[in-house]
Design a protein around this motif. Sequence first.
Motif, PDB file in Angstrom:
ATOM      1  N   LEU A  51       0.835  -1.206   0.000  1.00 13.74           N
ATOM      2  CA  LEU A  51       0.000   0.000   0.000  1.00 13.74           C
ATOM      3  C   LEU A  51       0.869   1.255   0.000  1.00 13.74           C
ATOM      4  O   LEU A  51       0.596   2.211  -0.723  1.00 13.74           O
ATOM      5  CB  LEU A  51      -0.929  -0.003   1.220  1.00 13.74           C
ATOM      6  N   HIS A  52       1.912   1.234   0.788  1.00 11.82           N
ATOM      7  CA  HIS A  52       2.814   2.393   0.856  1.00 11.82           C
ATOM      8  C   HIS A  52       3.508   2.604  -0.493  1.00 11.82           C
ATOM      9  O   HIS A  52       3.626   3.737  -0.980  1.00 11.82           O
ATOM     10  CB  HIS A  52       3.842   2.192   1.974  1.00 11.82           C
ATOM     11  N   ALA A  55       2.350   1.915  -3.283  1.00 16.39           N
ATOM     12  CA  ALA A  55       1.348   2.428  -4.224  1.00 16.39           C
ATOM     13  C   ALA A  55       1.004   3.887  -3.938  1.00 16.39           C
ATOM     14  O   ALA A  55       0.138   4.466  -4.603  1.00 16.39           O
ATOM     15  CB  ALA A  55       0.089   1.566  -4.159  1.00 16.39           C
ATOM     16  N   LEU A  69      -0.218   5.106  -1.054  1.00 17.64           N
ATOM     17  CA  LEU A  69      -1.288   5.288  -0.076  1.00 17.64           C
ATOM     18  C   LEU A  69      -0.692   5.472   1.314  1.00 17.64           C
ATOM     19  O   LEU A  69       0.253   4.777   1.697  1.00 17.64           O
ATOM     20  CB  LEU A  69      -2.229   4.079  -0.074  1.00 17.64           C
ATOM     21  N   TYR A 110      -1.645   5.639   5.457  1.00 21.30           N
ATOM     22  CA  TYR A 110      -2.646   5.034   6.326  1.00 21.30           C
ATOM     23  C   TYR A 110      -2.201   5.135   7.769  1.00 21.30           C
ATOM     24  O   TYR A 110      -1.079   5.529   8.074  1.00 21.30           O
ATOM     25  CB  TYR A 110      -2.835   3.561   5.949  1.00 21.30           C
ATOM     26  N   ALA A 131      -3.927  -5.873  -1.267  1.00 20.07           N
ATOM     27  CA  ALA A 131      -3.545  -4.480  -1.509  1.00 20.07           C
ATOM     28  C   ALA A 131      -4.322  -3.879  -2.679  1.00 20.07           C
ATOM     29  O   ALA A 131      -4.745  -2.719  -2.614  1.00 20.07           O
ATOM     30  CB  ALA A 131      -2.042  -4.382  -1.756  1.00 20.07           C
ATOM     31  N   ALA A 176      -6.732  -0.683  -2.193  1.00 17.90           N
ATOM     32  CA  ALA A 176      -6.498   0.531  -2.982  1.00 17.90           C
ATOM     33  C   ALA A 176      -7.750   0.926  -3.760  1.00 17.90           C
ATOM     34  O   ALA A 176      -8.097   2.115  -3.826  1.00 17.90           O
ATOM     35  CB  ALA A 176      -5.315   0.326  -3.924  1.00 17.90           C
ATOM     36  N   VAL A 228     -10.324   2.428  -1.293  1.00 20.10           N
ATOM     37  CA  VAL A 228      -9.921   3.772  -0.859  1.00 20.10           C
ATOM     38  C   VAL A 228     -10.178   4.774  -1.983  1.00 20.10           C
ATOM     39  O   VAL A 228     -10.727   5.856  -1.748  1.00 20.10           O
ATOM     40  CB  VAL A 228      -8.444   3.793  -0.407  1.00 20.10           C
ATOM     41  N   GLU A 229      -9.803   4.420  -3.186  1.00 25.61           N
ATOM     42  CA  GLU A 229     -10.019   5.311  -4.330  1.00 25.61           C
ATOM     43  C   GLU A 229     -11.512   5.577  -4.525  1.00 25.61           C
ATOM     44  O   GLU A 229     -11.913   6.714  -4.772  1.00 25.61           O
ATOM     45  CB  GLU A 229      -9.415   4.710  -5.602  1.00 25.61           C
TER      46      GLU A 229
END
Length: 133
Positions: free
Chosen positions: A19-20, A22, A24, A26, A113, A117, A120-121
Amino acid sequence: MSRQASKDTSVELAVRRLLHAAGLRYRVEYPVPGMPRRRIDVAFPRAKVAVLIDGCFWHGCPQHATQPKANADWWRRKLDRNMARDRETTEHLLEAGWTVLRFWEHEAPAEVAVRVAAAVEQRRTERTRGRKE
């Protein structure tokens, strides 16, 4: 039991790294609003997305959960309480307007992930659309 990792498991770390990477950002071990002593593994508070990665044994995975033979009644009650607490937490977060994503520890971190993602988007898009209207 004391040696069992309750946070920062290898699966959680792998998902967080992806995630990081990408882009994002958190929060980790974020408190569940209004529920003391409960935490969200990976939270996106502004988007209101909660990611919970459950261990197969502790949370009753239908594929991999096992039943201890020693002290079986005690363990059954313990694991049933865990699952009831999971349901209660999920319902509470949903009522508060969160998107709740629950995954099992055996799920591939890359797939987790991607789904996180996307959620979240989607929530961020919904928020920006709501401001324009």
